[in-house]
Write an enzyme that holds these catalytic residues in place. Structure first.
Site, PDB file in Angstrom:
ATOM      1  N   ARG A  98       0.832  -1.219   0.000  1.00 38.86           N
ATOM      2  CA  ARG A  98       0.000   0.000   0.000  1.00 38.86           C
ATOM      3  C   ARG A  98       0.869   1.274   0.000  1.00 38.86           C
ATOM      4  O   ARG A  98       0.549   2.266   0.654  1.00 38.86           O
ATOM      5  CB  ARG A  98      -0.926   0.053   1.216  1.00 38.86           C
ATOM      6  CG  ARG A  98      -1.982  -1.022   1.260  1.00 38.86           C
ATOM      7  CD  ARG A  98      -2.999  -0.864   0.139  1.00 38.86           C
ATOM      8  NE  ARG A  98      -4.160  -1.697   0.362  1.00 38.86           N
ATOM      9  CZ  ARG A  98      -4.249  -2.988   0.052  1.00 38.86           C
ATOM     10  NH1 ARG A  98      -3.228  -3.605  -0.534  1.00 38.86           N
ATOM     11  NH2 ARG A  98      -5.352  -3.665   0.298  1.00 38.86           N
ATOM     12  N   SER A 101     -10.796  -0.273   3.413  1.00 36.40           N
ATOM     13  CA  SER A 101     -10.054  -0.333   4.680  1.00 36.40           C
ATOM     14  C   SER A 101      -9.612   1.069   5.070  1.00 36.40           C
ATOM     15  O   SER A 101      -8.968   1.751   4.278  1.00 36.40           O
ATOM     16  CB  SER A 101      -8.803  -1.198   4.524  1.00 36.40           C
ATOM     17  OG  SER A 101      -9.145  -2.487   4.087  1.00 36.40           O
ATOM     18  N   GLU A 112      -4.872   4.237   5.914  1.00 36.92           N
ATOM     19  CA  GLU A 112      -4.597   3.948   4.504  1.00 36.92           C
ATOM     20  C   GLU A 112      -5.212   5.059   3.669  1.00 36.92           C
ATOM     21  O   GLU A 112      -4.724   5.410   2.603  1.00 36.92           O
ATOM     22  CB  GLU A 112      -5.235   2.593   4.152  1.00 36.92           C
ATOM     23  CG  GLU A 112      -4.956   2.159   2.744  1.00 36.92           C
ATOM     24  CD  GLU A 112      -5.839   1.020   2.303  1.00 36.92           C
ATOM     25  OE1 GLU A 112      -6.842   1.282   1.619  1.00 36.92           O
ATOM     26  OE2 GLU A 112      -5.515  -0.128   2.624  1.00 36.92           O
TER      27      GLU A 112
END
Ligand code: EPU
Length: 336
Positions: A165, A235, A332
């Protein structure tokens, strides 16, 4: 190209929270992008690149120029080897529609990444991943505008510095504006069933590409709310990476804590959702913001939440994980 003023961004972020952009431009070509950047420089405006708005949380109005990347097109190119083919796709294309188009062309590899919300241009920023596959696995190069050198560049996979990520783009504060990306896909079908939950649901050793694609879609539909029905950005936090020692200590405190192996030696990844679930966060509501009923890592906007409501809830969640387990969760989602 028109520069609009006072544009409501509610329809441009999947949380569906209100925020106003002082200036807004829809970018459909390289020329558009250069002109918009010149305008911003002339007026001393900060700029913000927005694709599908599926990984951002607006906590206040944006006083600068929003560049809504909206270029289109898929070019099917030759591959470097007999059994592969390259494809160049515009940043403004919808990611899931692109994955579907590849499957229809019998070009394989992206099935596990089906139904990830957002645009193609956003995919390299956080190196999107799901069910054991990451964008980086198929990535060749991208073209972007470098705002520091004022020139168009082509960056290879190595230059993009992909990690979990993460990428060069996340760390370079808006220096590079992604315009299109090039991937190399397989002509021969080989399923990737490395993610246990996916393999378990499929329950077959040799599924077709369509089967994997359909299973990923139904798994996601089951667990992850559709932003069209319930505002969310997937998320909210990354899964934390901890040392093997920390994991062993946590296991004593939390028997049954899962982990995922990662490449770096001595480190392991643990599911933030699992930790949050232990602390009872699933379904909890704080004012106008809520944790999804079926997944503790997903914050949702039940209707009238402001960005700030969602941020307050997220802060409370990460504080509780820090206090109880000594782990600092990292968002995130990009908070703006
Ligand atoms: N779990 C709980 N409680 C919950 C939800 C999950 O205990 O409320 C447990 C699950 O049983 C499982 C573990 O937590 O043992 C992990 O859950 P899940 O399989 O749903 O995956 P995740 O780690 O929460 C990651 C990605 C997702 C991606 C899925 C599937 C991150 C931060 N998230 O989620 O990506 O779709 O794996 O590969 O890496 C996104 O980035 O926005 C995203 C949705």
């Amino acid at each position: 190209m028109e520069i609009a003023q006072s544009v409501n961004l509610q329809a441009y972020n999947t949380f569906g929270v209100p925020a106003t952009a002082a200036f807004f431009a829809s970018i459909e070509s390289k020329e558009n992008l250069e002109k918009a950047l010149q305008y911003a420089a002339g007026e001393s405006l900060p700029t913000l690149v927005l694709g599908g708005g599926s990984n951002v949380l607006f906590i206040r109005d944006y006083a600068g120029l929003v560049l809504h990347i909206n270029n289109r097109g898929i070019k099917w190119l030759e591959g470097l080897a007999e059994d592969s083919q390259r494809v160049r796709v515009a940043a403004g294309e919808n990611w899931h529609e692109f994955v579907s188009a590849c499957l229809a062309k019998e070009l394989y590899g992206l099935e596990n990444l089906a139904l990830i919300p957002g645009t193609v241009g956003a995919a390299p920023i956080q190196n999107i991943g799901a069910y054991g596959v990451e964008l980086a696995d198929f990535f060749v190069e991208l073209s972007c505008y470098d705002r520091e050198q004022n020139q168009w560049l082509s960056l290879t996979r190595e230059q993009c510095e992909f990690a979990y990520r993460d990428s060069l783009f996340k760390r370079s504060g808006g220096r590079y504006l992604v315009f299109d990306i090039t991937l190399e896909l397989d002509k021969d079908w080989k399923p990737n069933l490395s993610y246990q939950a996916l393999a378990g649901v499929i329950g077959e050793v040799d599924p077709s590409a369509q089967q994997v694609f359909d299973t990923v879609c139904s798994l996601r539909r089951e667990k992850l709310p559709d932003p069209n029905d319930l505002g969310n950005a997937g998320s909210f936090f990354k899964n934390p990476i901890v040392s093997d020692e920390k994991y062993a200590a946590l296991q004593k405190q939390l028997p049954g804590l899962p982990n995922y192996a990662i490449e770096e030696e001595g480190l392991t990844k643990i599911p933030a959702a699992w930790l949050l679930d232990q602390l009872g966060w699933k379904g909890r509501r704080r004012g106008r913001a809520q944790v999804h009923k079926h997944h503790a890592l997903i914050l949702v906007n039940p209707g009238y939440a402001l960005g700030e409501d969602i941020l307050l809830l997220a802060q409370e969640m990460s504080s509780s994980v820090l206090e109880n387990f000594g782990i600092a969760l990292e968002p995130e989602v990009q908070i703006l």
